[in-house]
Motif scaffolding. Structure first.
Motif, PDB file in Angstrom:
ATOM      1  N   ARG A  99       0.872  -1.177   0.000  1.00 60.17           N
ATOM      2  CA  ARG A  99       0.000   0.000   0.000  1.00 60.17           C
ATOM      3  C   ARG A  99       0.907   1.225   0.000  1.00 60.17           C
ATOM      4  N   VAL A 100       0.876   1.987  -1.061  1.00 57.50           N
ATOM      5  CA  VAL A 100       1.727   3.162  -1.199  1.00 57.50           C
ATOM      6  C   VAL A 100       0.911   4.403  -0.888  1.00 57.50           C
ATOM      7  N   ILE A 101       1.484   5.276  -0.052  1.00 56.97           N
ATOM      8  CA  ILE A 101       0.796   6.487   0.392  1.00 56.97           C
ATOM      9  C   ILE A 101       1.662   7.676   0.024  1.00 56.97           C
ATOM     10  N   GLU A 102       1.035   8.671  -0.590  1.00 60.20           N
ATOM     11  CA  GLU A 102       1.754   9.883  -0.972  1.00 60.20           C
ATOM     12  C   GLU A 102       1.289  11.043  -0.105  1.00 60.20           C
ATOM     13  N   HIS A 103       2.268  11.778   0.415  1.00 60.41           N
ATOM     14  CA  HIS A 103       1.969  12.953   1.234  1.00 60.41           C
ATOM     15  C   HIS A 103       3.167  13.890   1.202  1.00 60.41           C
ATOM     16  N   VAL A 114       5.146   3.849   8.748  1.00 55.74           N
ATOM     17  CA  VAL A 114       5.033   3.388  10.131  1.00 55.74           C
ATOM     18  C   VAL A 114       6.381   3.521  10.840  1.00 55.74           C
ATOM     19  N   GLU A 115       7.409   3.067  10.183  1.00 53.14           N
ATOM     20  CA  GLU A 115       8.755   3.131  10.748  1.00 53.14           C
ATOM     21  C   GLU A 115       9.207   4.570  10.981  1.00 53.14           C
ATOM     22  N   LEU A 116       8.987   5.429  10.020  1.00 53.13           N
ATOM     23  CA  LEU A 116       9.428   6.822  10.124  1.00 53.13           C
ATOM     24  C   LEU A 116       8.649   7.628  11.155  1.00 53.13           C
ATOM     25  N   LEU A 117       7.350   7.371  11.242  1.00 52.84           N
ATOM     26  CA  LEU A 117       6.493   8.190  12.108  1.00 52.84           C
ATOM     27  C   LEU A 117       6.337   7.644  13.523  1.00 52.84           C
ATOM     28  N   GLY A 118       6.672   6.379  13.713  1.00 53.84           N
ATOM     29  CA  GLY A 118       6.508   5.793  15.032  1.00 53.84           C
ATOM     30  C   GLY A 118       5.073   5.406  15.338  1.00 53.84           C
ATOM     31  N   LEU A 119       4.247   5.302  14.316  1.00 59.40           N
ATOM     32  CA  LEU A 119       2.865   4.850  14.485  1.00 59.40           C
ATOM     33  C   LEU A 119       2.842   3.331  14.409  1.00 59.40           C
ATOM     34  N   SER A 120       1.797   2.735  14.935  1.00 59.04           N
ATOM     35  CA  SER A 120       1.668   1.286  14.758  1.00 59.04           C
ATOM     36  C   SER A 120       1.060   1.029  13.383  1.00 59.04           C
ATOM     37  N   ARG A 121       1.394  -0.123  12.841  1.00 57.91           N
ATOM     38  CA  ARG A 121       0.863  -0.513  11.522  1.00 57.91           C
ATOM     39  C   ARG A 121      -0.656  -0.539  11.548  1.00 57.91           C
ATOM     40  N   SER A 122      -1.239  -1.090  12.598  1.00 57.22           N
ATOM     41  CA  SER A 122      -2.700  -1.196  12.655  1.00 57.22           C
ATOM     42  C   SER A 122      -3.348   0.182  12.769  1.00 57.22           C
ATOM     43  N   THR A 123      -2.730   1.085  13.499  1.00 54.88           N
ATOM     44  CA  THR A 123      -3.294   2.439  13.616  1.00 54.88           C
ATOM     45  C   THR A 123      -3.352   3.113  12.256  1.00 54.88           C
ATOM     46  N   LEU A 124      -2.240   3.098  11.542  1.00 56.81           N
ATOM     47  CA  LEU A 124      -2.214   3.771  10.241  1.00 56.81           C
ATOM     48  C   LEU A 124      -3.142   3.078   9.255  1.00 56.81           C
ATOM     49  N   ARG A 125      -3.110   1.769   9.221  1.00 58.14           N
ATOM     50  CA  ARG A 125      -3.985   1.031   8.292  1.00 58.14           C
ATOM     51  C   ARG A 125      -5.454   1.304   8.598  1.00 58.14           C
ATOM     52  N   ASN A 126      -5.825   1.302   9.886  1.00 65.91           N
ATOM     53  CA  ASN A 126      -7.221   1.562  10.262  1.00 65.91           C
ATOM     54  C   ASN A 126      -7.649   2.975   9.887  1.00 65.91           C
ATOM     55  N   ARG A 127      -6.788   3.932  10.096  1.00 65.38           N
ATOM     56  CA  ARG A 127      -7.125   5.314   9.725  1.00 65.38           C
ATOM     57  C   ARG A 127      -7.407   5.413   8.229  1.00 65.38           C
ATOM     58  N   LEU A 128      -6.550   4.822   7.437  1.00 67.27           N
ATOM     59  CA  LEU A 128      -6.724   4.884   5.979  1.00 67.27           C
ATOM     60  C   LEU A 128      -7.960   4.109   5.539  1.00 67.27           C
ATOM     61  N   ARG A 130     -10.624   3.727   7.164  1.00 66.94           N
ATOM     62  CA  ARG A 130     -11.814   4.507   7.546  1.00 66.94           C
ATOM     63  C   ARG A 130     -12.004   5.734   6.656  1.00 66.94           C
ATOM     64  N   GLY A 131     -11.086   5.938   5.720  1.00 67.45           N
ATOM     65  CA  GLY A 131     -11.235   7.035   4.772  1.00 67.45           C
ATOM     66  C   GLY A 131     -10.539   8.334   5.162  1.00 67.45           C
ATOM     67  N   TRP A 132      -9.692   8.284   6.175  1.00 67.06           N
ATOM     68  CA  TRP A 132      -8.970   9.501   6.545  1.00 67.06           C
ATOM     69  C   TRP A 132      -8.091   9.930   5.380  1.00 67.06           C
ATOM     70  N   PRO A 133      -7.994  11.234   5.128  1.00 63.40           N
ATOM     71  CA  PRO A 133      -7.033  11.701   4.121  1.00 63.40           C
ATOM     72  C   PRO A 133      -5.615  11.375   4.594  1.00 63.40           C
ATOM     73  N   ALA A 134      -4.708  11.156   3.655  1.00 65.68           N
ATOM     74  CA  ALA A 134      -3.331  10.790   4.003  1.00 65.68           C
ATOM     75  C   ALA A 134      -2.705  11.809   4.945  1.00 65.68           C
ATOM     76  N   ALA A 135      -2.924  13.088   4.701  1.00 69.70           N
ATOM     77  CA  ALA A 135      -2.318  14.123   5.550  1.00 69.70           C
ATOM     78  C   ALA A 135      -2.713  13.950   7.010  1.00 69.70           C
ATOM     79  N   ARG A 136      -3.959  13.665   7.254  1.00 66.27           N
ATOM     80  CA  ARG A 136      -4.420  13.494   8.636  1.00 66.27           C
ATOM     81  C   ARG A 136      -3.937  12.156   9.218  1.00 66.27           C
ATOM     82  N   ALA A 137      -4.063  11.085   8.435  1.00 65.63           N
ATOM     83  CA  ALA A 137      -3.677   9.754   8.905  1.00 65.63           C
ATOM     84  C   ALA A 137      -2.196   9.692   9.286  1.00 65.63           C
TER      85      ALA A 137
END
Length: 154
Positions: A99-103, A114-128, A130-137
């Protein structure tokens, strides 16, 4: 083979053989993802003997144990212009299934974000999902200093 080029036991032999079979042998399980979808091996590398020797001449100088062959353009051929040696992590980030994300002008796979931001994989995947824009996610809940370091602030 050994008689032709004297490199039967060279460490790149299995890399070359695997590349040839996954692109040219329809009976191989990997074939549908390679030869079956049009991935080819350049003519210079294709033949037994001379092709293998040319592959070693072209790709051997950059090889180190533990590296894998990777195509820069995932839809392009195995050729000197399109191939490079990468780590397993780099190679896994160049898969079609990622899954490639551009921002902010940066294009990265989910695992890299995930690695760069320190977010968990499930958090970022769930946000996306749910339809969150990439900038917010990618930015919500991430320390402003980290976003600034990565060039993700406005």
């Amino acid at each position: 083979m050994n008689v032709t080029h004297g490199m039967y036991s060279h460490p790149l032999r299995n890399v070359w053989r695997s590349m040839i079979t996954r692109c040219m042998d329809p009976s191989r399980p990997e074939y549908p993802d390679y030869g079956g979808r049009g991935i080819t091996v350049c003519a210079a590398w294709r033949s037994y003997g001379a092709g293998y020797a040319q592959f070693v001449a072209d790709m051997g100088p950059g090889y180190e144990p533990g590296l894998e062959i990777d195509r820069r353009d995932n839809d392009g051929p195995y050729s000197p212009e399109n191939c490079r040696w990468v780590t397993r992590t780099q190679n896994s980030r160049n898969k079609r299934s990622n899954r490639v994300i551009e921002h902010a002008g940066q294009r990265r796979c989910l695992a890299e974000w995930v690695e760069l931001l320190g977010l968990s994989r499930s958090t970022l995947r769930n946000r996306l999902n749910r339809g969150w824009p990439a900038a917010r996610a990618l930015t919500e809940g991430v320390a402003p200093e980290r976003l600034a370091e990565l060039g993700l602030t406005e």
